[in-house]
Design an enzyme around this catalytic site. Structure first.
Site, mmCIF file in Angstrom:
data_model
loop_
_atom_site.group_PDB
_atom_site.id
_atom_site.type_symbol
_atom_site.label_atom_id
_atom_site.label_comp_id
_atom_site.label_asym_id
_atom_site.label_seq_id
_atom_site.Cartn_x
_atom_site.Cartn_y
_atom_site.Cartn_z
ATOM 1 N N SER A 21 34.211 27.622 50.708
ATOM 2 C CA SER A 21 33.966 29.092 50.279
ATOM 3 C C SER A 21 32.778 28.907 48.807
ATOM 4 O O SER A 21 31.803 28.279 49.224
ATOM 5 C CB SER A 21 35.010 29.959 49.872
ATOM 6 O OG SER A 21 34.655 31.269 49.724
ATOM 7 N N GLU A 30 34.507 33.898 61.365
ATOM 8 C CA GLU A 30 34.639 34.462 59.828
ATOM 9 C C GLU A 30 33.244 35.008 59.566
ATOM 10 O O GLU A 30 32.026 34.663 60.144
ATOM 11 C CB GLU A 30 34.762 33.297 59.065
ATOM 12 C CG GLU A 30 33.799 32.026 59.038
ATOM 13 C CD GLU A 30 34.097 30.814 58.144
ATOM 14 O OE1 GLU A 30 33.977 31.119 56.942
ATOM 15 O OE2 GLU A 30 34.724 29.772 58.489
#
Length: 214
Positions: free
Chosen positions: A56, A152
């Site tokens: 991330s 995602e």
């Protein structure tokens, strides 16, 4: 997760607590990532014995650190693995922010807007270029392994980063994992796909370290 990556790679892992917003806005985290790299060098590790990695925003920090080191004409690590990277923390213009909005409970366009606002803090003027690696020249970076889930919101960032880096001549291995969310690796204790993704990271790390130390 880092323990599993260490085991699969046969390598020691350094994790560090970089300063976080909103208490410590830009460039605190970037400075801490560089400090960690210099600490390893001072401890006796050569650049070719080091692999960067992160998930991330941590993946973004790894990428930004690579770019900074390259621009300083310093020795670069053997490679980097980037899990669900934010390839552009400023523009947030990937299609999957919309197309995967209903599929991804782990991230959102609104959440990432709050994230960058907190990290910029009281910064005045245009956001720093380094926060948008996808808009920068990526030439001369070391080999990259990029892993992302098909469900995602960061899917577009990862795909565009892979394509942009390849155009710049970077050796990129891109993996899109079907029906997975952001950083599904945390579920390796129960999810075969996560276990396999970590094994792939281990194989990448071993190969790149070996390539740099032949």
């Amino acid at each position: 997760m880092t323990a599993r990556i260490s085991y699969s790679s046969g390598l020691r892992v350094l994790t560090f607590e970089y300063r976080k917003a909103p208490e410590d806005p830009y460039p605190a985290a970037n400075e801490d990532a560089l400090t960690a790299y210099y600490w390893l060098k001072e401890a006796g590790y050569s650049a070719g014995q080091i692999i960067f990695g992160g998930d991330s925003v941590g993946a973004t920090l790894a990428l930004m650190t690579l770019i900074t080191l390259r621009d300083r004409e310093e020795a670069l690590p053997a490679g980097a693995f980037l899990i669900s990277p934010h390839a552009d923390l400023v523009h947030l213009d990937g299609d999957s922010y919309v197309t995967n909005r209903e599929n991804d409970p782990t991230g959102s366009l609104e959440g990432n807007r709050r994230l960058i606002a907190a990290y910029l803090g009281s910064w005045q003027g245009e956001p720093p270029e380094i926060l948008s690696p996808l808009k920068m020249n990526l030439a001369a970076l070391p080999p990259l392994l990029i892993q992302v889930g098909s469900l995602e919101v960061l899917l577009s960032d990862a795909v565009r980063l892979s394509e942009w880096a390849k155009q710049a001549g970077v050796d990129v291995t891109m993996e899109i994992w079907d029906n997975m969310w952001s950083v599904f690796h945390f579920l390796a204790y129960m999810l075969p796909e996560a276990e396999q993704a970590i094994r792939n990271i281990g194989a990448f790390n071993k190969a790149k370290i070996l390539d740099c130390n032949r």
